[in-house]
Design a protein around this motif. Structure first.
Motif, mmCIF file in Angstrom:
data_model
loop_
_atom_site.group_PDB
_atom_site.id
_atom_site.type_symbol
_atom_site.label_atom_id
_atom_site.label_comp_id
_atom_site.label_asym_id
_atom_site.label_seq_id
_atom_site.Cartn_x
_atom_site.Cartn_y
_atom_site.Cartn_z
ATOM 1 N N LYS A 22 0.758 -1.134 0.177
ATOM 2 C CA LYS A 22 0.012 -0.086 0.064
ATOM 3 C C LYS A 22 0.876 1.311 0.002
ATOM 4 O O LYS A 22 1.767 1.509 0.789
ATOM 5 N N GLY A 41 0.888 5.355 -0.260
ATOM 6 C CA GLY A 41 0.035 6.526 0.215
ATOM 7 C C GLY A 41 0.484 7.701 -0.544
ATOM 8 O O GLY A 41 1.702 7.895 -0.589
ATOM 9 N N GLU A 84 1.811 1.012 -9.790
ATOM 10 C CA GLU A 84 0.555 0.292 -10.163
ATOM 11 C C GLU A 84 0.807 -0.715 -11.028
ATOM 12 O O GLU A 84 0.244 -2.100 -10.498
ATOM 13 N N ILE A 134 -0.917 -0.778 -4.192
ATOM 14 C CA ILE A 134 -2.201 -0.336 -4.188
ATOM 15 C C ILE A 134 -1.992 1.057 -3.921
ATOM 16 O O ILE A 134 -1.428 1.706 -2.654
ATOM 17 N N ILE A 135 -2.500 2.275 -4.493
ATOM 18 C CA ILE A 135 -2.411 3.658 -4.187
ATOM 19 C C ILE A 135 -3.603 4.105 -3.574
ATOM 20 O O ILE A 135 -4.675 3.875 -3.997
ATOM 21 N N SER A 136 -3.333 4.833 -2.406
ATOM 22 C CA SER A 136 -4.399 5.557 -1.988
ATOM 23 C C SER A 136 -3.940 6.797 -1.289
ATOM 24 O O SER A 136 -2.718 7.173 -1.641
ATOM 25 N N ASP A 137 -4.926 7.552 -0.883
ATOM 26 C CA ASP A 137 -4.861 8.976 -0.483
ATOM 27 C C ASP A 137 -4.653 8.916 1.002
ATOM 28 O O ASP A 137 -5.264 8.245 1.888
ATOM 29 N N GLN A 194 -2.544 2.739 7.770
ATOM 30 C CA GLN A 194 -3.163 2.831 6.592
ATOM 31 C C GLN A 194 -2.511 2.297 5.369
ATOM 32 O O GLN A 194 -3.114 1.436 4.397
ATOM 33 N N VAL A 195 -1.217 2.839 5.455
ATOM 34 C CA VAL A 195 -0.532 2.617 3.979
ATOM 35 C C VAL A 195 0.965 1.911 4.527
ATOM 36 O O VAL A 195 1.458 2.308 5.775
#
Lengths: 487, 487
Positions: free
Chosen positions: B260, B262, B287, B292-295, B394-395
């Motif tokens: 993950k 961020g 990617e 997995i990319i997230s904010d 989270q990441v």
């Protein structure tokens, strides 16, 4: 105090005492703390504040600080934090001193101080914190220049701060002595004042009796004897009163006591109060100790002076004076207890330790730890006096023999030298009769009322028996013999 | 030979394609032609040759065990902030122009023990204060990609030397971005490890609670090889972390599928277009590798620079007090008295930026300002730390630009300290939190490198190196060499 009361002034004194911890190495480096080495021979890169060096705390300082804290009933700082105190001085290599500001290791506490008047005064402590010592500036040896000796830099100190609760030099000295006794008892410090292991800063102010606010104080720094401390405070009190009575005002400043001139004089003015810009030392983590650590320290602590004094009085029936004296230092107290236990007579031991042993030690300029007679040896000697095997007089001669190294075992020495006390009346009676017969004139005089002559006869008997006769028995037998009608 | 990676050089050395001496002499020759970059303050050819001979002797001697040292024969350079025994260690300052360190930094010892060859000491901003390497007593360093531009700072010499292939890798220090920002400006890979991962012993302090040593290298793989040697517990640094060093190199080829990553909007403010484009290109690469990319929100980011510019100067104001002209370093001519000695030695030997930060720091710590500045900054620091801790729930890693834009021109920001300070807007927060962060080259623009930053959780250097290495397996930006390097 009365003098001051008459003059209308009262004195307020607080002490800051710097106690050098008797660890082998420094507080933040592995360099030795040995006193008296060649200048700068015991300063490593850390002590010199070289670029890139880092402090690491010597773990040996914590049990000592905690023991002191427990000894004064203080709260132990379970998390204590080192801070940097910033100021420039040539003997401060890093330009800051590592100390403890907001979170010291010892918080509060109190000591009961026995004053010379016999009154006990309780003095509260503000705190005690760990810090490093600075080096020394040597102004004398270098003409026009200052030499720096950094051997002392980084030596571990416990700074013990009292509340301003003492009201005379006598009280301040009694307090300082109590702290000194405590730190030496607890093996926190060797307490050697001549080597700077115990240094007092006296904060002194005076005020008109009845004035609510404290007067402006001065701080007399680095006084390293109790006598000087008393004189420095007395001088300072008199000086301040004189100034105030003359309409002047006291300048808040740091002063130095000069024992040669018996005066204090200004060292540096604190009028422009130095801002030390304290902040937490980032090179060291907060020190966290746990309950077990504290319990372990507590378990290894010796009985403290005040408790020991009371026990000496109640358990051994010593006089207050003997109890106070014999509990004054741990080695002395231990010696006395060992001797008393072996002798099975503590009052006899108290007497012999104070009179014979300390007399000898003083004469030779030795410490109790340097005594040539062990506590057990002395105890064995006293046991033989107590059980009547030898007389006190013979005991003193054996004491001398033990001291000189001519004897090691008391019992062997008594046997081999035939010193056993004669208390057998069958042996003594013929001797007594012979002496009375040889001195008929004196016997007559005795019987006609000159009873003082009893001593003469006893002395003769003792002489005849080489001192081995039991004096009390000789006394009784002579008296009986003389009181009988002449043949 | 200088085009080879460290791993390749090691292979060649072990195969005997060339000797350590040949490799060293090759680099020493390059150093001479590379002088115009001013990347080095001191070169140490004699030391390098003797070290190389020792490595060769160990390798060739058939009786000896095979050379298993991780960096045997690899020529590197040390930022001139790491103390090197018997070699000048200047920290880029006139103050230490005459300072020959009497000990090695732990990092230097470790690299020596690993068989690395020391080519010399690299140029840097004075006492690591700067973001352009223009604050060096020894003059500015030029960016090998464009000699009219800065290489970044403060490890500017270290970055320029690696980029220009004057050494295989170098050491640097990072207090607010001083490894990552120059790595980004020079198109190389640099990692600031977790605070406490690399020993600070012998690393001249700027801001002790933020300073951290780390490697600058051509690739994540080379950086992993360097960091494996540099990292580890050191009892001489109380803030050093006592956990085993993982196998960074072994983890490089781990798959990042499902990892993950961020992205954080707070780290995109003020970004230039080219850098932003390179960031999103990188996102595509990750990617494609299954990440997995997230904010992620890091709302306190904007407070990082003000907090840093209180804490770092505060610590530096104390750390630099030891430079007083008394024991080592620069001393002014014929001081009139002690105050004059302090004043002129420090005035004459410190540069403008250093003086500015000492003043700011002293002010921030002053009585009456401490709460408003230093204490407040520490509160901000805690919030920033908490923000990262939440983010890493989270990441696994955060991906951001390293700098707002590419290398700027020499002199462009020297009169605008705020603009200069904003260079570190993306890098400073990780120093405040103590988390590891890495910069790696992304798609350059207009002939100038750009860099992206990966930030990770405490002690998770392995993942940062792994992610960067996986990127470098898909791209070749890290293989580009600067124009200076034209054959």
């Amino acid at each position: 105090m009365t003098e001051q009361a008459e003059s209308g002034w009262e004195t307020v004194i607080g002490l800051e005492i710097h106690v050098q911890l008797n660890t082998r190495s420094k507080i933040f480096s592995g360099a030795s703390t040995q006193f008296g080495a060649e200048p700068n021979s015991q300063a490593c890169a850390i002590d010199l504040g070289m670029p890139g060096v880092l402090p690491v705390v010597n773990a040996a300082v914590f049990p000592k600080a905690v023991a002191f804290g427990l000894g004064v009933g203080a709260e132990i700082g379970m998390t204590s934090v080192f801070d940097r105190k910033n100021y420039f001085y040539p003997d401060l290599p890093k330009g800051y001193q590592i100390t403890q500001m907001d979170y010291p290791i010892v918080r509060g506490g109190k000591v009961d101080v026995l004053l010379p008047s016999g009154i006990t005064k309780t003095v509260r402590l503000t705190r005690a914190h760990l810090e490093e010592d600075a080096g020394k500036s040597l102004h004398e040896e270098f003409q026009g220049a200052t030499g720096i000796d950094l051997n002392r830099a980084g030596t571990p100190l416990l700074e013990i701060v009292s509340e301003p609760e003492m009201s005379s030099a006598v009280e301040a000295v009694a307090y300082a002595r109590t702290i000194h006794q405590l730190v030496t008892y607890l093996d926190v410090s060797d307490g050697d004042m001549s080597q700077g292991s115990f240094r007092c800063d006296a904060n002194v102010s005076v005020r008109r009796i009845g004035t609510p606010d404290l007067g402006t104080r001065t701080e007399t720094k680095n006084v390293n004897s109790f006598r000087f401390l008393e004189r420095a405070i007395d001088f300072e009190v008199a000086r301040q009163i004189q100034i105030l009575e003359g309409g002047g005002r006291i300048i808040q400043e740091t002063r130095l006591y000069d024992p040669d001139k018996d005066e204090t004089r200004p060292m540096r003015s604190k009028e422009t109060a130095t801002d030390y810009r304290y902040f937490p030392e980032p090179d060291l983590l907060p020190v966290v100790i746990n309950e077990k650590f504290v319990a372990d320290v507590r378990a290894t602590m010796p009985e403290l002076p005040a408790a020991r004094r009371q026990r000496f009085e109640s358990q051994f029936k010593l006089s207050n004076d003997d109890a106070t004296f014999l509990s004054s230092s741990l080695p002395l107290a231990k010696y006395f207890e060992q001797a008393g236990q072996t002798a099975e007579d503590f009052r006899l031991a108290a007497n012999w330790v104070r009179v014979e042993l300390l007399g000898m030690l003083n004469k030779q300029g030795l410490d109790i730890g340097e005594s040539l007679i062990s506590a057990t040896q002395l105890g064995e000697l006293l046991r033989r006096i107590k059980d009547g095997t030898i007389s006190g007089k013979i005991g003193k001669s054996i004491f001398d023999a033990l001291w000189a190294g001519d004897a090691t075992s008391v019992d062997e020495y008594i046997e081999s030298h035939g010193l056993r006390q004669v208390s057998d009346s069958d042996t003594l009676t013929p001797i007594i009769e012979k002496i009375i017969n040889d001195n008929t004139q004196q016997a007559e005089q005795y019987r006609s009322g000159k009873t003082k002559l009893l001593g003469f006869f006893v002395g003769q008997v003792m002489k005849e028996t080489g001192g081995k006769a039991n004096p009390q028995q000789v006394n009784d037998l002579v008296k009986t013999a003389l009181d009988q009608a002449p043949p | 030979m200088h085009k080879l990676s460290i791993a390749e050089q090691r292979q060649c050395l072990q195969r005997g394609d060339f000797s350590a001496l040949e490799l060293t002499q090759h680099y020493l020759a390059r150093l001479e032609t590379g002088g115009a970059l001013n990347a080095f303050i001191t070169t140490t050819p004699e030391l390098a040759i003797s070290q190389a001979k020792r490595v060769d002797a160990a390798r060739i001697n058939p009786g000896r065990a095979p050379d298993t040292t991780p960096l045997g024969g690899i020529p590197i350079a040390h930022k001139d902030i790491f103390c090197t025994e018997g070699i000048r260690t200047s920290a880029g300052s006139r103050m230490l122009d005459n300072f020959i360190a009497p000990y090695n930094a732990t990092v230097v010892d470790k690299l020596n023990d690993a068989g690395a060859i020391t080519l010399g000491k690299t140029n840097m901003d004075e006492f690591a204060m700067g973001s352009s390497n223009e604050n060096s007593y020894y003059g500015a360093v030029k960016n090998p990609w464009d000699p009219a531009r800065v290489p970044g700072g403060s490890s500017g010499g270290s970055a320029a030397a690696v980029a220009a292939r004057l050494c295989a890798a170098s050491t640097g220090t990072d207090t607010g971005g001083s490894i990552r920002q120059p790595a980004a400006f020079c198109g190389i890979t640099g990692i600031k490890p977790t605070y406490g991962r690399v020993s600070r012993w012998g690393m001249i302090a700027y801001a002790s609670s933020l300073d951290q040593g780390g490697p600058l290298a051509r690739s994540a793989e080379d950086a992993a090889l360097m960091l494996s040697v540099m990292a580890g517990y050191d009892p001489r640094d109380s803030t050093s972390i006592d956990t085993a060093v993982p196998d960074y190199r072994g983890a490089l080829n781990n798959s990042i599928k499902g990892l993950k990553i961020g992205l954080c909007s707070q780290y995109m403010e003020n970004i230039d277009i080219a850098t932003e484009r390179s960031l999103f290109e990188a996102v595509k690469v990750f990617e494609s590798l299954g990440a997995i990319i997230s904010d992620v929100e890091l709302s306190n980011t904007r407070h990082a620079i003000p907090a840093y510019y209180v804490i770092a100067p505060a610590e530096c104001s104390a750390n630099l007090s030891r430079y007083d002209g008394v024991r080592f370093g620069y001393r002014c001519e014929a001081p009139a008295d002690l105050k004059d000695l302090y004043k002129r030695s420090r005035t004459e030997a410190f540069g403008k930026e250093v003086k500015q930060r000492i003043l700011v720091g002293s002010f921030a710590l002053s009585a009456g300002y401490y709460d408003a500045y230093y204490r407040k900054a520490q509160q901000v620091r805690r919030l920033i730390k908490q923000g990262f801790i939440a983010a890493f729930q989270q990441v696994d890693v955060l991906l951001t630009p390293t700098t707002p834009g590419p290398a700027f021109k020499l002199g462009e920001k020297t009169n605008d300290p705020i603009a200069m300070y904003l260079q570190d807007v993306y890098t400073i927060a990780s120093n405040l939190a103590g988390i590891p962060a890495l910069s790696f080259p992304s798609n350059p623009h207009g002939g100038l490198p750009t860099g992206l930053q990966l930030m990770g959780n405490y002690l998770d250097e392995a993942t940062l190196l792994n992610v960067a290495h996986q990127f470098q397996q898909q791209t070749s930006w890290h293989k580009l060499s600067p124009a200076w390097e034209a054959p």
